[in-house]
Design an enzyme around this catalytic site. Structure first.
Site, PDB file in Angstrom:
ATOM      1  N   ARG A  45       0.803  -1.188   0.000  1.00  0.00           N
ATOM      2  CA  ARG A  45       0.000   0.000   0.000  1.00  0.00           C
ATOM      3  C   ARG A  45       0.852   1.260   0.000  1.00  0.00           C
ATOM      4  NH1 ARG A  45      -2.796  -2.457   5.076  1.00  0.00           N
ATOM      5  NH2 ARG A  45      -0.848  -3.551   4.912  1.00  0.00           N
ATOM      6  N   GLY A  46       2.152   1.074   0.289  1.00  0.00           N
ATOM      7  CA  GLY A  46       3.027   2.233   0.486  1.00  0.00           C
ATOM      8  C   GLY A  46       3.153   3.171  -0.699  1.00  0.00           C
ATOM      9  N   GLU A 102       7.244   2.292  -6.693  1.00  0.00           N
ATOM     10  CA  GLU A 102       7.440   1.846  -5.304  1.00  0.00           C
ATOM     11  C   GLU A 102       7.663   3.033  -4.381  1.00  0.00           C
ATOM     12  OE1 GLU A 102       7.119  -0.220  -3.084  1.00  0.00           O
ATOM     13  OE2 GLU A 102       8.330  -2.027  -3.298  1.00  0.00           O
ATOM     14  N   ASP A 106      14.586  -0.937   0.212  1.00  0.00           N
ATOM     15  CA  ASP A 106      15.419  -1.096   1.396  1.00  0.00           C
ATOM     16  C   ASP A 106      16.451  -2.188   1.081  1.00  0.00           C
ATOM     17  OD1 ASP A 106      16.127  -0.780   4.098  1.00  0.00           O
ATOM     18  OD2 ASP A 106      14.646  -2.186   4.802  1.00  0.00           O
ATOM     19  N   THR A 110      12.116  -7.422  -1.764  1.00  0.00           N
ATOM     20  CA  THR A 110      10.732  -7.405  -2.239  1.00  0.00           C
ATOM     21  C   THR A 110      10.681  -7.115  -3.728  1.00  0.00           C
ATOM     22  OG1 THR A 110      10.074  -6.533  -0.092  1.00  0.00           O
ATOM     23  CG2 THR A 110       8.450  -6.378  -1.860  1.00  0.00           C
ATOM     24  N   LEU A 111      11.334  -6.051  -4.118  1.00  0.00           N
ATOM     25  CA  LEU A 111      11.277  -5.633  -5.513  1.00  0.00           C
ATOM     26  C   LEU A 111      11.946  -6.636  -6.446  1.00  0.00           C
ATOM     27  CD1 LEU A 111      10.114  -3.408  -7.174  1.00  0.00           C
ATOM     28  CD2 LEU A 111      12.299  -2.245  -7.064  1.00  0.00           C
ATOM     29  N   ASP A 162       4.134   3.534   6.206  1.00  0.00           N
ATOM     30  CA  ASP A 162       3.450   3.375   7.482  1.00  0.00           C
ATOM     31  C   ASP A 162       4.391   3.129   8.645  1.00  0.00           C
ATOM     32  OD1 ASP A 162       4.050   0.697   6.399  1.00  0.00           O
ATOM     33  OD2 ASP A 162       3.022   0.002   8.205  1.00  0.00           O
ATOM     34  N   ARG A 168       0.141   6.949   7.198  1.00  0.00           N
ATOM     35  CA  ARG A 168       0.446   7.024   5.762  1.00  0.00           C
ATOM     36  C   ARG A 168      -0.023   8.355   5.176  1.00  0.00           C
ATOM     37  NH1 ARG A 168       1.603   1.748   3.835  1.00  0.00           N
ATOM     38  NH2 ARG A 168       0.703   0.072   5.066  1.00  0.00           N
TER      39      ARG A 168
HETATM   40  P1  IMP Z   1      12.839  -4.517   1.097  1.00  0.00           P
HETATM   41  O1  IMP Z   1      12.297  -5.800   0.578  1.00  0.00           O
HETATM   42  O2  IMP Z   1      13.789  -4.717   2.236  1.00  0.00           O
HETATM   43  O3  IMP Z   1      13.444  -3.650   0.001  1.00  0.00           O
HETATM   44  O4  IMP Z   1      11.643  -3.752   1.786  1.00  0.00           O
HETATM   45  C1  IMP Z   1      10.823  -2.945   1.094  1.00  0.00           C
HETATM   46  C2  IMP Z   1       9.548  -2.686   1.869  1.00  0.00           C
HETATM   47  O5  IMP Z   1       9.791  -2.545   3.283  1.00  0.00           O
HETATM   48  C3  IMP Z   1       8.988  -1.353   1.427  1.00  0.00           C
HETATM   49  O6  IMP Z   1       8.128  -1.510   0.308  1.00  0.00           O
HETATM   50  C4  IMP Z   1       8.291  -0.869   2.666  1.00  0.00           C
HETATM   51  O7  IMP Z   1       6.978  -1.380   2.705  1.00  0.00           O
HETATM   52  C5  IMP Z   1       9.061  -1.454   3.812  1.00  0.00           C
HETATM   53  N1  IMP Z   1      10.009  -0.462   4.384  1.00  0.00           N
HETATM   54  C6  IMP Z   1      11.346  -0.476   4.298  1.00  0.00           C
HETATM   55  N2  IMP Z   1      11.911   0.562   4.945  1.00  0.00           N
HETATM   56  C7  IMP Z   1      10.876   1.258   5.459  1.00  0.00           C
HETATM   57  C8  IMP Z   1      10.801   2.468   6.247  1.00  0.00           C
HETATM   58  O8  IMP Z   1      11.797   3.126   6.608  1.00  0.00           O
HETATM   59  N3  IMP Z   1       9.533   2.870   6.577  1.00  0.00           N
HETATM   60  C9  IMP Z   1       8.417   2.199   6.208  1.00  0.00           C
HETATM   61  N4  IMP Z   1       8.447   1.080   5.479  1.00  0.00           N
HETATM   62  C10 IMP Z   1       9.658   0.606   5.110  1.00  0.00           C
HETATM   63 MG    MG Z   2       6.035  -1.154   0.245  1.00  0.00          MG
END
Ligand code: IMP
Ligand code: MG
Length: 193
Positions: A45-46, A102, A106, A110-111, A162, A168
């Protein structure tokens, strides 16, 4: 007093700066996709607030689609490489120009999984537009074509992102003061009947 002020340590990106950068990204996308009919895919949802602002600055015909995934994390705020689709696209993306929108990248886990999955559907092109890039946390390389801001390794909230599902709606990106947030959560538990 608004609740979030208790654990907001600083405003990292104020509203005017966000809006300015989002407009710039929209202009860049407009130029690059001229004569094409891309489909923007927002990961729920971000990315919602970013998408809705961004699309107002994209002046080439485009469609929007939504997708939701859950990642199996190793901790509450960590993600692993595994993602499961909980809401899939409503349309075929075969031979389409796809742009994934997106909120933040991080670790990149996920991506990376989302891109792997989407590429099996053989789109004509597949690119990524992210508002925030926590570059120093990257574990898996992901190609980013459009990037709003590179940010430090701090937990941020607002503008779609969030803090345990809330806030949000805030129009800026704020940094969480984790000690204050913990104290706030404990005070909430203490005040339950
Ligand atoms: P990744 O798979 O570690 O790249 O995580 C990505 C997902 O983690 C993002 O789409 C966010 O939903 C969540 N996320 C990562 N860092 C933050 C943050 O600082 N605040 C809020 N959500 C975060
Ligand atoms: Mg996200």
């Amino acid at each position: 007093m608004e609740e979030y002020l208790q654990f907001l340590s600083e405003i990292l990106i104020p509203e005017d700066q966000l809006q300015h950068r989002v407009a710039e990204l929209g202009e860049e996308i407009t130029k690059d996709y001229e004569g094409k009919h891309p489909v923007l895919i927002c990961i729920l949802r971000g990315g919602v607030m970013f998408l809705t602002d961004l699309m107002r600055h994209i002046h080439t015909p485009h469609a929007i689609e939504f997708m939701a995934v859950t990642s199996y994390g190793s901790g509450r705020r960590e993600t692993s490489g595994q993602v499961k689709i909980t809401l899939d696209l409503n349309t075929e993306i075969f031979d389409r120009d796809v742009l994934v929108v997106e909120d933040i990248i991080d670790s990149g886990n996920t991506l990376a999984s989302v891109l792997e999955l989407l590429s099996t559907r053989r789109p004509k092109s597949l690119y990524v537009c992210t508002l925030l890039d926590k570059a120093e946390r990257r574990e898996v390389e992901v190609p980013i074509r459009y990037r709003g801001f590179i940010i430090p390794n701090k937990f941020v909230f607002g503008y779609g992102l969030d803090l345990d599902d809330y806030y949000r709606n805030l129009p800026f990106i704020g940094v969480v003061d984790t000690d204050q947030y913990q104290a706030y959560q404990e005070s909430q538990i203490d005040s339950l009947p």
